[in-house]
Design an enzyme around this catalytic site. Sequence first.
Site, mmCIF file in Angstrom:
data_model
loop_
_atom_site.group_PDB
_atom_site.id
_atom_site.type_symbol
_atom_site.label_atom_id
_atom_site.label_comp_id
_atom_site.label_asym_id
_atom_site.label_seq_id
_atom_site.Cartn_x
_atom_site.Cartn_y
_atom_site.Cartn_z
ATOM 1 N N SER A 254 -9.724 1.323 2.840
ATOM 2 C CA SER A 254 -8.839 2.579 2.159
ATOM 3 C C SER A 254 -7.772 1.552 1.233
ATOM 4 C CB SER A 254 -8.149 3.383 2.772
ATOM 5 O OG SER A 254 -7.248 2.953 3.656
ATOM 6 N N LYS B 154 1.099 -1.007 0.006
ATOM 7 C CA LYS B 154 0.044 -0.559 0.073
ATOM 8 C C LYS B 154 1.106 1.008 0.534
ATOM 9 C CE LYS B 154 -4.326 2.454 2.687
ATOM 10 N NZ LYS B 154 -4.702 1.455 3.906
ATOM 11 N N SER C 235 -9.572 -1.143 6.460
ATOM 12 C CA SER C 235 -9.647 -0.744 5.467
ATOM 13 C C SER C 235 -8.913 -2.245 4.634
ATOM 14 C CB SER C 235 -8.250 0.307 5.452
ATOM 15 O OG SER C 235 -9.013 1.550 5.703
#
Lengths: 460, 460
Positions: A154, A79, A178
Amino acid sequence: MSDILDLSIGEAGRQVRQGRLSFPELAGACLDRERLTRRLNAFSEIYERQAVELAEAYQTLLRNGYDLGPLHGIPLALKANIDIQGHEMHAGSRILQGNMAGRDAVVSLRLKQAGALILGTTTMHEFAWGGTTDNPHYGACHNAWDAARIPAGSSGGSGVAAAVRSAFATLGTDTGGSIRLPASMNGVTGLRPGVGRISTEGIFPLAWSMDTVGPLARSSEECALVYTALSGETPLSLDDAPYPLRIGVIEDYSDQGLQPDVARAWQQTLALFGEMGATIAPVRVDGLENAVDAQVIVDAAEPSAVHGHWLQSRPEEYGEDVRMLLQAGLGFSAVEYLQAQRYRTWLRQQLERLFRQVDVILTPTLPFTAPLSGQAQVVIDGQPESVLTGNMRFTCLPSLTAMPALSLPAGFDAQNLPIGMQLIGPDGGEQMLLKVAHHFQQRTDFHLRRPPCINDSLSP
Amino acid sequence: MSDILDLSIGEAGRQVRQGRLSFPELAGACLDRERLTRRLNAFSEIYERQAVELAEAYQTLLRNGYDLGPLHGIPLALKANIDIQGHEMHAGSRILQGNMAGRDAVVSLRLKQAGALILGTTTMHEFAWGGTTDNPHYGACHNAWDAARIPAGSSGGSGVAAAVRSAFATLGTDTGGSIRLPASMNGVTGLRPGVGRISTEGIFPLAWSMDTVGPLARSSEECALVYTALSGETPLSLDDAPYPLRIGVIEDYSDQGLQPDVARAWQQTLALFGEMGATIAPVRVDGLENAVDAQVIVDAAEPSAVHGHWLQSRPEEYGEDVRMLLQAGLGFSAVEYLQAQRYRTWLRQQLERLFRQVDVILTPTLPFTAPLSGQAQVVIDGQPESVLTGNMRFTCLPSLTAMPALSLPAGFDAQNLPIGMQLIGPDGGEQMLLKVAHHFQQRTDFHLRRPPCINDSLSP
């Protein structure tokens, strides 16, 4: 064509060690897959030239007996809020655009020491503060199963990349859900470790008292390989049966207000665990009606404290949604924050007591499957529910209590969208969750189904 | 010429990161140095082609931000009793000739994960059971300072390779002194960790209740880098002063029966530590007159148990000295062994009490400097002492008590042979020992002097 990507990490590694496959081929297959699925916008940056060089170097190391273990030479993606030395770490923001990481986050270094090949970074909701991965600065990421739908967030890019296998596994971060939300909506397995289990040093924070980092991958087995590299724990044998297994189901909660297809998958999951020999025990948790509110307060106040300075000096550089959330976070009083923290402690004590009676708690990950992009509400039984609070309904429980949780694929709705179920474990229960999920996955093939976009791409 | 090898590991690493040096150059310098010093027979096997490939691969990894830390790309050598995947592990024996390691020892894997480049294996006394490294199967290893003298053992090749810097650091194993003796006789720093501190999995055992594995290198600072990679401990800052420092000196022991030059170095070492601010405290240990006997019993019975089967079936394949020692080990009674173990516990309890009063205990490592090859006795003050028991006189204390110890260069005798001093620490005191030695080395240059064979080789 690209059958290589149907191999599990373990199988791919074995084939390389047997000389039937090479790391450059493995990396090349992921890069090809990324190109085929580029419109989904799963990757934020791709280190293509580097991947080619690294794959060769890892092949050389292996040929010379430098076998760093099951992740050696395996292409992963991280990420975009995780420091990777020498690369940009923008956390999906404009504010951090051009911010080059001078050193590795602890997780990046651990993956490198385990021999992993970091292909690049995955797209995310700006500063991890949102669940759609519709990023005003870097574009929207799209669901792996239906590009008209959100991939959740996210860690949306991490979920999509793991689903289409442009990387064999990815790292996401999870504060209020997330990792689990994109795992559920993209049909992959995602582990949120307990808070503090894996160092978050070198990762841009959202809400520090709930922030975690963990893997998303096709299977629990693959997540376990990444988790082992990150945690340094001695891995359990996933093949040992986790039975007797006592599964707690929270009364008046886990089966409430679900989309019909999710409700059906919920019943089938319970039935399957029952067939496999687990005991299903109803349990009670008091005060759950306050859980989402408590999470909203903590998950608003802590980020706003982190962003306070920029929020004053550079407000125009935030996307509108994130700026509004951060500004809203400034409005909570200290007493509200402290009450929310007291509530968390009380909730945690309840769960700690529960975990003396049951091994895991099962809930759906979400009440619904992936909404359409831009869709703000989902209507269930005639009742509208906002996507934002629906996202938190089940995921808030491990977030608030700092406990580990895992989302695993457990069905599909009528539109062929994946449905996820959430296993919650006690402190230190990460490996047990992986084991329970592995046994479920030995009996099911939900995690093996390929998103249609891959099949389309591969059709002649 | 080869100034590269005068760089410390830290300095070499910095130069590579600044682009002023490369890993292939570093490996090449070590390989050249090995060729120049080949007559010393420090290396058992050299993985030359592999070293070239690995150096390139490590350069590629670093260029792409895969910086695995201070040992990344640093050429090391491991004692020949340590499993290195895909390579022969013969432990200096004929019996294990051709024994290919199917996997890495824990220490080999940890060094690889730290990015080290394993150049090859170092010569050793057969099965680590002896102190001369005069190996009937693979030839004698020679002292780095005078090829007519022994390099000590059993990790003789590791001591010599570290001294001539054909490797930047080496691993040895130490049961009764096998790291500290070659460190002392070859003028390098050697750390014997406490028993159990570093896994010995994948290392051929000598006497399991005393076996350890640890680094030999020019400086304490370099040993600390290797120790950190092996232990996974968070490194102490060696630059923080270790003061107040209380050094225990065992009365009627540490200064007894030393060669005059060793006695002089002993007094100078005490004086220097005093000047540096340490308190020198006389301490008492009872029953030391039985220490060597106890060590002989344990260090004979346990290896003989390990070798029992081969000793029956293949006695002719052992060198004569080792066969005799192993056969002698069969002669001890269970009661003798148990009494020796009871003695060890009592000795350990005494030292544990002492370590509440002092931080370290200081002794010479050996009463004498390197004897000539074949010399069985050393005469001190007109009294003959066998090299074998002289070797054990001071090194037995940490071995019997399972505590960590470090030998550091602390002077030279009139023949320019290195003299070593031994620091003994409490359980878990490895880093403290490294720190004390580092401070000594910041005030002295004994560890920086180059053996004459290098200077000779380098002269035009």
